[in-house]
Design a protein around this motif. Sequence first.
Motif, PDB file in Angstrom:
ATOM      1  N   VAL A   1       0.682  -0.956  -0.075  1.00 34.26           N
ATOM      2  CA  VAL A   1       0.014   0.149   0.064  1.00 34.26           C
ATOM      3  C   VAL A   1       0.970   0.994   0.053  1.00 34.26           C
ATOM      4  CG1 VAL A   1      -1.834   1.318   1.206  1.00 34.26           C
ATOM      5  CG2 VAL A   1      -1.536  -1.281   1.295  1.00 34.26           C
ATOM      6  N   GLN A   2       0.914   1.881  -1.142  1.00 35.70           N
ATOM      7  CA  GLN A   2       1.885   3.161  -1.159  1.00 35.70           C
ATOM      8  C   GLN A   2       2.102   3.937  -0.068  1.00 35.70           C
ATOM      9  OE1 GLN A   2       3.126   1.220  -4.209  1.00 35.70           O
ATOM     10  NE2 GLN A   2       3.928   3.359  -4.018  1.00 35.70           N
ATOM     11  N   SER A   3       1.037   4.181   0.690  1.00 40.34           N
ATOM     12  CA  SER A   3       1.242   5.357   1.698  1.00 40.34           C
ATOM     13  C   SER A   3       1.901   4.619   2.776  1.00 40.34           C
ATOM     14  CB  SER A   3      -0.221   5.960   1.979  1.00 40.34           C
ATOM     15  OG  SER A   3      -1.322   4.991   2.230  1.00 40.34           O
TER      16      SER A   3
ATOM     17  N   ALA B   1       8.316  -0.258   5.712  1.00 41.35           N
ATOM     18  CA  ALA B   1       9.454  -0.851   4.356  1.00 41.35           C
ATOM     19  C   ALA B   1      10.757  -1.169   5.412  1.00 41.35           C
ATOM     20  CB  ALA B   1       9.558  -0.032   3.693  1.00 41.35           C
TER      21      ALA B   1
ATOM     22  N   SER C   1       4.037   2.023   2.903  1.00 45.35           N
ATOM     23  CA  SER C   1       5.473   1.959   2.755  1.00 45.35           C
ATOM     24  C   SER C   1       6.048   3.226   2.701  1.00 45.35           C
ATOM     25  CB  SER C   1       5.798   1.148   1.371  1.00 45.35           C
ATOM     26  OG  SER C   1       5.079   1.881   0.137  1.00 45.35           O
ATOM     27  N   ASP C   2       5.316   4.457   2.284  1.00 44.87           N
ATOM     28  CA  ASP C   2       6.182   5.838   2.279  1.00 44.87           C
ATOM     29  C   ASP C   2       6.350   6.292   3.707  1.00 44.87           C
ATOM     30  OD1 ASP C   2       6.490   5.642  -0.470  1.00 44.87           O
ATOM     31  OD2 ASP C   2       4.597   7.019  -0.831  1.00 44.87           O
TER      32      ASP C   2
END
Lengths: 253, 253, 253
Positions: free
Chosen positions: C208-210, C217, C212-213
């Motif tokens: 889910v991009q937000s 991660a 990992s950002d």
Amino acid sequence: MIEGETLEIELVNNTDVTASLHAHGVDYETSSDGTRMNDSVVQPGGRYVYTWRTHTPGTRTDGTIEPGSAGYWHYHDHVVGTDHGTGGILRGLYGPLVVRRTGDILPDKTLTVVFNDMKTNNLTQAPNFTAKLGERVEFIVIAHGNLFHTFHIHGHRWADNRTGMLRGPQDHSRVIDTKTTGPAESFGFQVIAGERVGPGMWMYHCHVQSHSDMGMAGMFTVTDANGNVPGHSMDDMPSPSTSAMPGHSMEGM
Amino acid sequence: MIEGETLEIELVNNTDVTASLHAHGVDYETSSDGTRMNDSVVQPGGRYVYTWRTHTPGTRTDGTIEPGSAGYWHYHDHVVGTDHGTGGILRGLYGPLVVRRTGDILPDKTLTVVFNDMKTNNLTQAPNFTAKLGERVEFIVIAHGNLFHTFHIHGHRWADNRTGMLRGPQDHSRVIDTKTTGPAESFGFQVIAGERVGPGMWMYHCHVQSHSDMGMAGMFTVTDANGNVPGHSMDDMPSPSTSAMPGHSMEGM
Amino acid sequence: MIEGETLEIELVNNTDVTASLHAHGVDYETSSDGTRMNDSVVQPGGRYVYTWRTHTPGTRTDGTIEPGSAGYWHYHDHVVGTDHGTGGILRGLYGPLVVRRTGDILPDKTLTVVFNDMKTNNLTQAPNFTAKLGERVEFIVIAHGNLFHTFHIHGHRWADNRTGMLRGPQDHSRVIDTKTTGPAESFGFQVIAGERVGPGMWMYHCHVQSHSDMGMAGMFTVTDANGNVPGHSMDDMPSPSTSAMPGHSMEGM
């Protein structure tokens, strides 16, 4: 339904809005699609016959396998509120649809749980269920709306496959007790009530913490041979919900 | 790609930001990882060769099985916007990557659907597809971004396994018509267009109600032998989208 | 645990709130349910023995198959904060619980990743892990809280079944490198560190991009025979996190 059977179901629309039936899993022509664009919706005061066909597994002429229709499916309105039936689903226009394969083991009892946004079977407090120790109980779990859920039940597990049961010693399907279920997904399984864990009050709930905290948790009460739950007086015990399920299984139709 | 093949792909960066290729499913050394920390990104104006290898299933020296590379995978940028490529993915820097096993049945046509937040194939209105009755149509479904989706198609079902097809009468994979797909998950399947349901306009959509209501629904139109859709004039019919897919399958490369 | 074993675990509550243990996957009577309603919680200063039993697969008297207990399960508090343990889970009262089947291949090393809302192993920055090239590394992935995640690891893949490994050439489980995991779901798998991709720094992250950002991660660093990572000096390399996991696997107990 049993694979191979056809169901003709007449929708009599006694509401004051156009409504429809859209089924998952079964075979239907566009005239039974239940969508406005396919002209298969029912005006207020109208009636309409939807035809749902099913088929057994087979081999195509090119040698590939055609899957059968068996599965834990469901049906819902596809036109109230929006062209996707968002308003109809919100109000509870849905239900389970079980297609069995010849030879499938029949349950003693079927319980349906629909997680529809923050409601369960369209109730703000999830309903309670009861079974006797040793009964073969089938659960059907369906999600609807906008949210994702994880169905969990205490003290019981199932196989993550078509029937929720292992077919034999060589069936290595994963065994789980929690499953992500998104809008319009559905699955089913059978458990032996209280197997290896005994009678008792066993919670079932969505395991998204805020969902269970806000009412998406009910009781699966397993009674002993005398109808009692050890350690709980009858006053303690949750009443089985009598009108919890807005629809009901169509397998017997 | 076919298991065993190697793909060398040169990224020529004509944009004004650093970009990269990160692939799922295939074998690559850190020099083809597509991440900033592994120094495998491409400056504006630069070019870089990524190497993606694949392998057949096999047995390791310790007797355990090494899975093959076959699968419905995908690739995407991993550096634009953030070190996870959030900006690149948002803008459409992604595509499908199919690795087949020798003997896999080839489709007549492949259609790719990418649910990327509230867009489908980076369009606010999901694209329309067309096939002829009886064609073997492969769907590849990929999700990206921040949201979870449930892909659903009317009138067609698939097996929830690697190919989406049953391998034989003893393959008991679950048959479904709706599947939860989260960011960077992907799956594929083949259907026979209109099998047992006939020609018509069949919706495909995300079944999260607000998503379909806001445009994540398109048409899979199945035409009859004459290229017509019974009950619909040609004016009715949605135009097939011609530039819908931002990337395209690399299987033929 | 190995299927057939029983674990008695004494919870000594040194906190100032009532707490409990609720396990997934194993057999327990209501007295080990870990819920307030089943009177199996522990007051501050108290102690309580929970009994978790497991069993091998078998055949019931009616001929149906009873699945065994093997699986990548987990345990958590079910009473702190709310009757569903929302406060306890938020604070990290959970851990993995592995039940193996006799004959299961043992890993050289086990790493546990818990995605708990926006934290990983209750850290705002996901921990780093290290393994040697060729080591058999077991990952256990668990989600908790309110959010759904997609676990992804670079350069490695696994089979989507009970063990995450193929049982033999006829095991056609789907091979994946990204998997949706919702609250209280768990899965596990084994990889050979760096197999076919070599040593290096391989990211694992929620895709889910937000997520990992915002820190979900971490690094799975695979060192070569000399303990080095080609292309990175030792200063570059992330320190393995030493206190990352709030609980630890109970399989050895």
